[in-house]
Design a protein around this motif. Sequence first.
Motif, PDB file in Angstrom:
ATOM      1  N   GLN A  13       0.563  -1.203  -0.057  1.00  0.00           N
ATOM      2  CA  GLN A  13       0.049  -0.057  -0.167  1.00  0.00           C
ATOM      3  C   GLN A  13       0.781   1.044  -0.129  1.00  0.00           C
ATOM      4  OE1 GLN A  13      -3.285  -0.235  -0.701  1.00  0.00           O
ATOM      5  NE2 GLN A  13      -2.729  -2.292  -0.657  1.00  0.00           N
ATOM      6  N   VAL A  14       1.658   1.188   0.780  1.00  0.00           N
ATOM      7  CA  VAL A  14       2.790   2.451   0.888  1.00  0.00           C
ATOM      8  C   VAL A  14       3.516   2.573  -0.492  1.00  0.00           C
ATOM      9  CG1 VAL A  14       4.963   3.240   1.877  1.00  0.00           C
ATOM     10  CG2 VAL A  14       3.142   2.262   3.351  1.00  0.00           C
ATOM     11  N   PHE A  15       4.202   1.539  -0.937  1.00  0.00           N
ATOM     12  CA  PHE A  15       4.730   1.607  -2.400  1.00  0.00           C
ATOM     13  C   PHE A  15       3.844   2.302  -3.524  1.00  0.00           C
ATOM     14  CE2 PHE A  15       7.956  -1.955  -1.177  1.00  0.00           C
ATOM     15  CZ  PHE A  15       8.496  -1.110  -0.239  1.00  0.00           C
ATOM     16  N   LEU A  16       2.387   1.612  -3.498  1.00  0.00           N
ATOM     17  CA  LEU A  16       1.537   2.293  -4.312  1.00  0.00           C
ATOM     18  C   LEU A  16       1.151   3.498  -4.229  1.00  0.00           C
ATOM     19  CD1 LEU A  16      -0.717  -0.988  -4.562  1.00  0.00           C
ATOM     20  CD2 LEU A  16       0.689  -0.272  -6.265  1.00  0.00           C
ATOM     21  N   LYS A  17       0.839   3.947  -2.980  1.00  0.00           N
ATOM     22  CA  LYS A  17       0.400   5.278  -2.620  1.00  0.00           C
ATOM     23  C   LYS A  17       1.539   6.515  -3.048  1.00  0.00           C
ATOM     24  CE  LYS A  17      -1.504   8.301   0.922  1.00  0.00           C
ATOM     25  NZ  LYS A  17      -2.193   8.250   2.097  1.00  0.00           N
ATOM     26  N   GLN A  21      10.327   4.767  -4.865  1.00  0.00           N
ATOM     27  CA  GLN A  21      11.435   5.584  -4.581  1.00  0.00           C
ATOM     28  C   GLN A  21      11.296   6.509  -3.442  1.00  0.00           C
ATOM     29  OE1 GLN A  21      12.607   7.368  -8.459  1.00  0.00           O
ATOM     30  NE2 GLN A  21      10.705   6.687  -8.879  1.00  0.00           N
ATOM     31  N   ARG A  22      10.025   7.006  -3.305  1.00  0.00           N
ATOM     32  CA  ARG A  22       9.833   8.081  -2.348  1.00  0.00           C
ATOM     33  C   ARG A  22       9.227   7.521  -1.031  1.00  0.00           C
ATOM     34  NH1 ARG A  22       8.128   9.206  -7.066  1.00  0.00           N
ATOM     35  NH2 ARG A  22       5.998   8.604  -6.845  1.00  0.00           N
ATOM     36  N   SER A  23       9.320   5.991  -0.836  1.00  0.00           N
ATOM     37  CA  SER A  23       8.780   5.548   0.567  1.00  0.00           C
ATOM     38  C   SER A  23      10.189   5.139   1.223  1.00  0.00           C
ATOM     39  CB  SER A  23       8.153   4.332   0.140  1.00  0.00           C
ATOM     40  OG  SER A  23       7.072   4.697  -0.716  1.00  0.00           O
ATOM     41  N   ALA A  24       9.899   5.030   2.759  1.00  0.00           N
ATOM     42  CA  ALA A  24      10.892   4.696   3.471  1.00  0.00           C
ATOM     43  C   ALA A  24      10.262   3.612   4.558  1.00  0.00           C
ATOM     44  CB  ALA A  24      11.078   5.988   4.422  1.00  0.00           C
ATOM     45  N   MET A  25      11.084   2.935   5.133  1.00  0.00           N
ATOM     46  CA  MET A  25      10.983   1.662   5.977  1.00  0.00           C
ATOM     47  C   MET A  25      10.010   2.508   6.966  1.00  0.00           C
ATOM     48  SD  MET A  25      12.295  -0.952   4.699  1.00  0.00           S
ATOM     49  CE  MET A  25      12.825  -2.320   5.769  1.00  0.00           C
ATOM     50  N   ASP A  27       7.916   4.615   6.707  1.00  0.00           N
ATOM     51  CA  ASP A  27       6.415   4.860   6.292  1.00  0.00           C
ATOM     52  C   ASP A  27       5.841   3.486   6.274  1.00  0.00           C
ATOM     53  OD1 ASP A  27       6.821   7.273   5.641  1.00  0.00           O
ATOM     54  OD2 ASP A  27       7.848   6.852   3.637  1.00  0.00           O
ATOM     55  N   VAL A  28       6.545   2.174   6.133  1.00  0.00           N
ATOM     56  CA  VAL A  28       5.936   0.894   5.992  1.00  0.00           C
ATOM     57  C   VAL A  28       5.672   0.654   7.365  1.00  0.00           C
ATOM     58  CG1 VAL A  28       6.287  -1.422   5.554  1.00  0.00           C
ATOM     59  CG2 VAL A  28       7.270   0.312   4.085  1.00  0.00           C
ATOM     60  N   ALA A  29       6.310   1.129   8.400  1.00  0.00           N
ATOM     61  CA  ALA A  29       6.196   0.500   9.805  1.00  0.00           C
ATOM     62  C   ALA A  29       4.956   1.492  10.430  1.00  0.00           C
ATOM     63  CB  ALA A  29       7.381   1.087  10.810  1.00  0.00           C
ATOM     64  N   GLN A 103      -0.661  -5.130  -8.456  1.00  0.00           N
ATOM     65  CA  GLN A 103      -0.152  -4.258  -7.525  1.00  0.00           C
ATOM     66  C   GLN A 103       1.364  -4.465  -7.669  1.00  0.00           C
ATOM     67  OE1 GLN A 103      -1.824  -5.641  -3.714  1.00  0.00           O
ATOM     68  NE2 GLN A 103      -3.350  -3.992  -3.835  1.00  0.00           N
ATOM     69  N   LEU A 104       1.854  -5.599  -7.838  1.00  0.00           N
ATOM     70  CA  LEU A 104       3.470  -5.700  -7.711  1.00  0.00           C
ATOM     71  C   LEU A 104       3.921  -5.428  -9.217  1.00  0.00           C
ATOM     72  CD1 LEU A 104       5.749  -6.586  -6.050  1.00  0.00           C
ATOM     73  CD2 LEU A 104       5.422  -9.009  -6.995  1.00  0.00           C
ATOM     74  N   MET A 105       3.169  -5.738 -10.268  1.00  0.00           N
ATOM     75  CA  MET A 105       3.834  -5.186 -11.483  1.00  0.00           C
ATOM     76  C   MET A 105       3.725  -3.608 -11.566  1.00  0.00           C
ATOM     77  SD  MET A 105       2.323  -7.983 -14.143  1.00  0.00           S
ATOM     78  CE  MET A 105       3.185  -7.202 -15.552  1.00  0.00           C
TER      79      MET A 105
END
Length: 202
Positions: A13-17, A21-25, A27-29, A103-105
């Motif tokens: 969800q974070v990578f899609l949103k 490149q602009r996501s950080a760990m 953000d995932v947490a 999503q992954l693609m």
Amino acid sequence: MVTRQNILDAAVQVFLKHGFQRSAMQDVANHAGVTRGAVYWHFRNQLEVLEALLDVTQLPWQVMQPLPRPLLGSTPLAPLRQALIRMATAPLICLEGSVAAQQLMRIMGEVNQPDSSARLGARLAVRLEADRAAGLLCLQMALAQTAASGALRPGTEPATAALGLFVLVDGLMHQWLRQPTAFGLTEVGTQAVQSHLAGLLL
């Protein structure tokens, strides 16, 4: 393990949103409702998260299967034609039916853009290219077998025909990912594959 799966679900969800490149760990947490330390307990970096997602998600070119052996040789053309259509449309059916693959693609497409400041790790890049190469090889073998059975039009080079079919299917998938409401992937893809094969087979 529940926490690990929660992290993977959150990462998607974070990578899609925000974009990979602009996501950080962190953000995932935050999205997973765990500490950053909990994320790092399972994954050293974002590429490891991406690799874990690939481990649990079947991508379209991974579903390709060789032609059934009984179809090869002195078989009527109709069953062989249908088998080739099933083979070539299998990736389309897989993608349209799998939200996880879609999503992954999309994530992988964003990561692998030529102007991207983030690049896939060498291991992931090789892994993805191997899947695509295996799909192309499967088509090449099928059309070579079709030619050996005498069902391919004279003068048709099996390797070139397979590449054209691969590009057709791959292009349809990428176009559909950009505009999923514009057309039905399996429906339109099946028609396109049938038309393509009509020009290749006797």
